[in-house]
Design an enzyme around this catalytic site. Sequence first.
Site, PDB file in Angstrom:
ATOM      1  N   GLU A 283       0.858  -1.200   0.000  1.00  0.00           N
ATOM      2  CA  GLU A 283       0.000   0.000   0.000  1.00  0.00           C
ATOM      3  C   GLU A 283       0.892   1.247   0.000  1.00  0.00           C
ATOM      4  OE1 GLU A 283      -2.431   1.583  -0.675  1.00  0.00           O
ATOM      5  OE2 GLU A 283      -3.958   1.700   0.867  1.00  0.00           O
ATOM      6  N   ASP A 284       0.313   2.363  -0.434  1.00  0.00           N
ATOM      7  CA  ASP A 284       1.100   3.603  -0.421  1.00  0.00           C
ATOM      8  C   ASP A 284       1.139   4.246   0.955  1.00  0.00           C
ATOM      9  OD1 ASP A 284      -1.575   4.359  -0.500  1.00  0.00           O
ATOM     10  OD2 ASP A 284      -1.441   5.435  -2.398  1.00  0.00           O
TER      11      ASP A 284
ATOM     12  N   ASP B  43      -3.417   5.559   6.770  1.00  0.00           N
ATOM     13  CA  ASP B  43      -3.882   6.811   7.370  1.00  0.00           C
ATOM     14  C   ASP B  43      -4.789   6.440   8.550  1.00  0.00           C
ATOM     15  OD1 ASP B  43      -4.365   9.550   7.605  1.00  0.00           O
ATOM     16  OD2 ASP B  43      -5.932   9.555   6.097  1.00  0.00           O
TER      17      ASP B  43
ATOM     18  N   PHE C 191      -1.283  16.288   4.395  1.00  0.00           N
ATOM     19  CA  PHE C 191      -1.732  15.608   3.187  1.00  0.00           C
ATOM     20  C   PHE C 191      -0.617  15.642   2.142  1.00  0.00           C
ATOM     21  CE2 PHE C 191      -4.016  14.855  -0.753  1.00  0.00           C
ATOM     22  CZ  PHE C 191      -4.782  13.760  -0.387  1.00  0.00           C
TER      23      PHE C 191
ATOM     24  N   ARG D 161       0.188  12.526  -9.074  1.00  0.00           N
ATOM     25  CA  ARG D 161       0.730  11.173  -8.882  1.00  0.00           C
ATOM     26  C   ARG D 161       2.119  11.021  -9.477  1.00  0.00           C
ATOM     27  NH1 ARG D 161      -3.278   7.410  -7.252  1.00  0.00           N
ATOM     28  NH2 ARG D 161      -5.287   7.773  -8.196  1.00  0.00           N
TER      29      ARG D 161
HETATM   30  P1  5GP Z   1      -7.200   5.047   5.265  1.00  0.00           P
HETATM   31  O1  5GP Z   1      -8.354   4.135   5.021  1.00  0.00           O
HETATM   32  O2  5GP Z   1      -6.018   4.410   5.960  1.00  0.00           O
HETATM   33  O3  5GP Z   1      -7.651   6.301   5.992  1.00  0.00           O
HETATM   34  O4  5GP Z   1      -6.777   5.634   3.882  1.00  0.00           O
HETATM   35  C1  5GP Z   1      -5.964   5.024   3.026  1.00  0.00           C
HETATM   36  C2  5GP Z   1      -6.051   5.705   1.684  1.00  0.00           C
HETATM   37  O5  5GP Z   1      -6.364   7.115   1.800  1.00  0.00           O
HETATM   38  C3  5GP Z   1      -4.708   5.637   1.015  1.00  0.00           C
HETATM   39  O6  5GP Z   1      -4.586   4.473   0.242  1.00  0.00           O
HETATM   40  C4  5GP Z   1      -4.717   6.884   0.170  1.00  0.00           C
HETATM   41  O7  5GP Z   1      -5.343   6.613  -1.065  1.00  0.00           O
HETATM   42  C5  5GP Z   1      -5.565   7.866   0.930  1.00  0.00           C
HETATM   43  N1  5GP Z   1      -4.730   8.793   1.724  1.00  0.00           N
HETATM   44  C6  5GP Z   1      -4.569   8.848   3.046  1.00  0.00           C
HETATM   45  N2  5GP Z   1      -3.710   9.826   3.411  1.00  0.00           N
HETATM   46  C7  5GP Z   1      -3.311  10.408   2.255  1.00  0.00           C
HETATM   47  C8  5GP Z   1      -2.415  11.481   1.954  1.00  0.00           C
HETATM   48  O8  5GP Z   1      -1.767  12.127   2.798  1.00  0.00           O
HETATM   49  N3  5GP Z   1      -2.270  11.766   0.626  1.00  0.00           N
HETATM   50  C9  5GP Z   1      -2.934  11.098  -0.356  1.00  0.00           C
HETATM   51  N4  5GP Z   1      -2.709  11.493  -1.600  1.00  0.00           N
HETATM   52  N5  5GP Z   1      -3.781  10.090  -0.106  1.00  0.00           N
HETATM   53  C10 5GP Z   1      -3.962   9.740   1.190  1.00  0.00           C
END
Ligand code: 5GP
Length: 185
Positions: A103-104, A107, A156, A169
């Site tokens: 995963e990238d 969060d 962010f 991206r």
């Molecule tokens: P989670 O479910 O853990 O809150 O969110 C995961 C997804 O939210 C990540 O795969 C990503 O797509 C998006 N996301 C969360 N934080 C960031 C951020 O700082 N920048 C970007 N571009 N996407 C984020």
Amino acid sequence: MSNATYGKEISKVLITKEQIEKRAAELAEEINRDYEGKPLLIVCILRGGAIFLSDLFTKLRGDVELDFISLSSYGSATTSSGEVKLIKDLSTPVEGKNVLIIEDIIDTGLTLSYLIELLSARKPASVKLCSLLDKPERRKVNLQGDYVGFKIPDEFVVGYGLDYNEKYRNLPDICVLNPEVYAAK
Ligand code: 5GP
């Protein structure tokens, strides 16, 4: 330092492409050590995870399968609501396999806890998680990455596969997006 220069939409470069490449090589070594002699199924989350995958994947040794999954998380453009939808499922069976999710960013952790639950129901031998970035301050569920590239503050970020409304991206570095970009929406 990366040579890339950015306009006013980017507040700062947080992690350079060179730092990411070095860290990806270290993580690949750790993964190789931990899975030595064991076949591995890499599950890459589209789309953001694919760029990190490309740095990591060819450094993995042994018997490694690769598949992709696509999830969407509802919410505003910069925060997820926790409501996750499966857009594209895997083509590969998971039962009995050692699964490593790529995963990238972690969060709130809601997207990944949904995915781990989904995959666990298919009876894999194990499920672990490798994420390039981790924002631990924002976590809403008890979830940790087994392999984490960088812990970052609650800002962010975009670049290196991470987008804001499908933009940025392709930036080579991980950058903090100027809050004015999304405050204006
Ligand atoms: P989670 O479910 O853990 O809150 O969110 C995961 C997804 O939210 C990540 O795969 C990503 O797509 C998006 N996301 C969360 N934080 C960031 C951020 O700082 N920048 C970007 N571009 N996407 C984020």
